[in-house]
Design an enzyme around this catalytic site. Structure first.
Site, short mmCIF file in Angstrom:
data_model
loop_
_atom_site.label_atom_id
_atom_site.label_comp_id
_atom_site.label_asym_id
_atom_site.label_seq_id
_atom_site.Cartn_x
_atom_site.Cartn_y
_atom_site.Cartn_z
N ASP A 68 -67.44 53.50 93.60
CA ASP A 68 -66.26 54.30 93.92
C ASP A 68 -65.94 55.10 92.66
O ASP A 68 -65.54 54.53 91.65
CB ASP A 68 -65.11 53.38 94.32
CG ASP A 68 -63.83 54.13 94.70
OD1 ASP A 68 -63.63 55.25 94.20
OD2 ASP A 68 -63.04 53.59 95.48
N ARG A 76 -65.72 64.63 116.35
CA ARG A 76 -65.86 63.27 115.78
C ARG A 76 -67.27 63.08 115.22
O ARG A 76 -67.48 62.21 114.37
CB ARG A 76 -65.53 62.21 116.83
CG ARG A 76 -65.77 60.77 116.33
CD ARG A 76 -64.92 59.72 117.02
NE ARG A 76 -64.96 59.83 118.45
CZ ARG A 76 -65.97 59.39 119.22
NH1 ARG A 76 -67.01 58.79 118.68
NH2 ARG A 76 -65.93 59.54 120.53
N TYR A 128 -60.10 48.86 93.68
CA TYR A 128 -58.89 49.42 94.31
C TYR A 128 -58.34 48.40 95.33
O TYR A 128 -59.12 47.76 96.05
CB TYR A 128 -59.27 50.73 95.00
CG TYR A 128 -58.18 51.31 95.84
CD1 TYR A 128 -57.08 51.91 95.25
CD2 TYR A 128 -58.24 51.25 97.22
CE1 TYR A 128 -56.06 52.44 96.02
CE2 TYR A 128 -57.23 51.78 98.01
CZ TYR A 128 -56.14 52.37 97.40
OH TYR A 128 -55.15 52.89 98.18
N LYS A 164 -57.51 62.22 96.10
CA LYS A 164 -57.12 62.25 94.69
C LYS A 164 -57.58 63.57 94.06
O LYS A 164 -57.11 64.61 94.42
CB LYS A 164 -57.69 61.03 93.97
CG LYS A 164 -57.47 59.70 94.72
CD LYS A 164 -56.01 59.29 94.84
CE LYS A 164 -55.77 58.17 95.84
NZ LYS A 164 -56.57 56.98 95.68
C1 LIG Z 1 -56.86 55.89 96.62
C2 LIG Z 1 -58.13 55.17 96.42
C3 LIG Z 1 -58.90 54.72 97.50
C4 LIG Z 1 -58.42 54.86 98.93
O1 LIG Z 1 -58.37 56.20 99.30
P1 LIG Z 1 -57.38 56.78 100.43
O2 LIG Z 1 -57.77 58.22 100.46
O3 LIG Z 1 -56.01 56.52 99.97
O4 LIG Z 1 -57.71 56.05 101.69
C5 LIG Z 1 -60.11 54.13 97.24
N1 LIG Z 1 -60.55 53.95 95.98
C6 LIG Z 1 -59.84 54.36 94.91
C7 LIG Z 1 -60.38 54.14 93.55
C8 LIG Z 1 -58.61 54.98 95.10
O5 LIG Z 1 -57.90 55.36 94.04
#
Ligand SMILES: *Cc1c(COP(=O)(O)O)cnc(C)c1O
Length: 407
Positions: free
Chosen positions: A198, A73, A126, A223
């Site tokens: 992000d 962790r 998001y 992603k």
């Molecule tokens: C999918 C996504 C998230 C969240 O990510 P997870 O891995 O699904 O928790 C955050 N920001 C953006 C821009 C995303 O496309």
């Protein structure tokens, strides 16, 4: 000779003679995390599938051991290998990986904010980040001021000395609008606010926010970084002073990336540069082809909103995007029929996989908003988001044309 002595015989390798130009992102993603001297010479780092690590006999030994691992962790070599690759790609001082993108976002915000702090956030973030900032964090006394697309053009007018943190996305999801990150970074700096971007859609192949002055970059590694639609992970990169505070929160909040998922993430990132480069090239080509199709009302792609946006995208991005969006004449019923008739492209949430994925933001990523809220952000009910995969782009175009013809 015992195995441990054998391992010590392999000297650590450093790049001494390679010129800087040989260290582009493709090279970085393959070599940044290599530590054969630690791993019996293995070219592919092993999966450290362990929850805990041998603890030195006396506490005083802790500081002097070469392997400071205690518990997964906290830190684990498989997590560190993935984090090191992302750190090197973004050009930051330190990085950590998380159990999901939302884990990375939430840990960053909880780690850096206190009750009474104000956050400035784009109203097109998001959906999960929107929910966190609009529902959960206000319960702990964190105030959020929402910024519209129009207001975001002049950050100097929005950020005040009371602003603790600004949270941005660029390009945005699903409209792929581009925000001026260097301008936001200097406006935040002037008021002592922390800037966070992000960058999940762009990836470090298409954009490197830290080099534009942004403090922290966060990723949903589920992603493009993972890239194969087979894992959930997140990452944060930034300066050591901020990353130490995020580490403190991370240990307590526990959004941990399992060592096997960390291995899959490292494996996926070996091909990040060629994947994203190819997907962005295919998406740019498809964006211009789709504009010519009669059933399509409008195509959204970074830089296409206006000549000013094109100039900005050209200045701040290294490439564009493997994601595009378009609206169909006929609204939601036409969009639903279109999705039903696609033969090749998977209808699924998420983006960034090797295979193309298509979804309706109104029914997936932005289903949490009311129709009025979506409409005020320019997200029509018939908007279709396409994550372009590694198929031949001609095959994707043919699928879109046949599905659109019968729609
Ligand atoms: C999918 C996504 C998230 C969240 O990510 P997870 O891995 O699904 O928790 C955050 N920001 C953006 C821009 C995303 O496309």
């Amino acid at each position: 000779m015992s195995p441990s002595e054998e391992e010590k015989e392999i000297p650590p390798r450093r790049f001494r003679s390679l010129p800087a130009w040989a260290r582009g992102p493709a090279t970085t993603s393959l070599h940044a995390a290599r530590r054969p001297e630690r791993n019996a010479g293995a070219v592919t780092p092993p999966i450290y599938q362990t929850s805990t690590f041998h603890f030195p006999a006396a506490n005083s030994e802790l500081g002097s051991t070469a392997e400071p691992y205690i518990y997964t962790r906290y830190e684990n070599p498989s997590q560190e290998a993935a984090a090191e690759t992302i750190r090197a790609l973004e050009g930051g001082e330190a990085a950590r990986v998380f159990g999901s993108g939302m884990g990375a976002v939430a840990t960053t915000l909880v780690g850096l904010l206190s009750s009474g702090d104000e956050v400035l956030a784009l109203d097109t973030l998001y959906g999960g980040t929107l929910g966190l900032l609009s529902e959960l964090l206000p319960r702990y006394g964190i105030r959020v001021r929402w910024v519209s697309r129009a207001q975001a053009a002049e950050p100097e007018k929005l950020i005040t000395d009371g602003t603790r943190l600004v949270f941005l996305e660029s390009p945005t999801n699903p409209l792929l609008e581009v925000h001026d990150l260097a301008r936001w970074a200097s406006a935040a700096d002037a008021c002592g606010a922390i800037s966070v971007v992000d960058s999940s859609i762009a990836t470090p192949i298409n954009q490197q926010p830290l080099r534009l002055g942004i403090d922290l970059v966060v990723h949903s590694a589920s992603k493009y970084l993972g890239g194969h639609s087979d894992l959930i992970a997140g990452a944060v990169v930034g300066p050591t002073v901020l990353m130490e505070r995020i580490r403190d929160a991370h240990l307590l909040l526990g959004s941990v990336l399992d060592p096997f998922a960390a291995f899959l993430l490292s494996r996926g990132m070996k091909t990040l540069a060629p994947r994203v480069t190819q997907q962005s090239r295919s998406a740019a080509w498809l964006a211009s082809e789709l504009e010519r199709l009669p059933g399509i009302e409008k195509v959204h792609y970074p830089g296409r909103a206006s000549p000013q946006e094109e100039e900005l995208a050209h200045r701040q991005m290294l490439g564009r995007s493997g994601v595009l969006a378009f609206s169909l004449h006929g609204g939601l019923p036409a969009a639903r029929r279109f999705l039903e008739r696609l033969e090749l492209v998977h209808v699924a949430a998420s983006f960034g996989g090797a295979e193309s994925l298509v979804s309706l933001p109104a029914e997936t990523s932005h289903a949490g908003l009311t129709q009025a809220e979506r409409s005020s952000r320019g997200i029509g009910e018939g908007l279709v988001r396409l994550s372009v995969g590694l198929e031949e782009p001609e095959a994707l175009l043919a699928d879109v044309v046949q599905a659109g013809r019968s729609a």
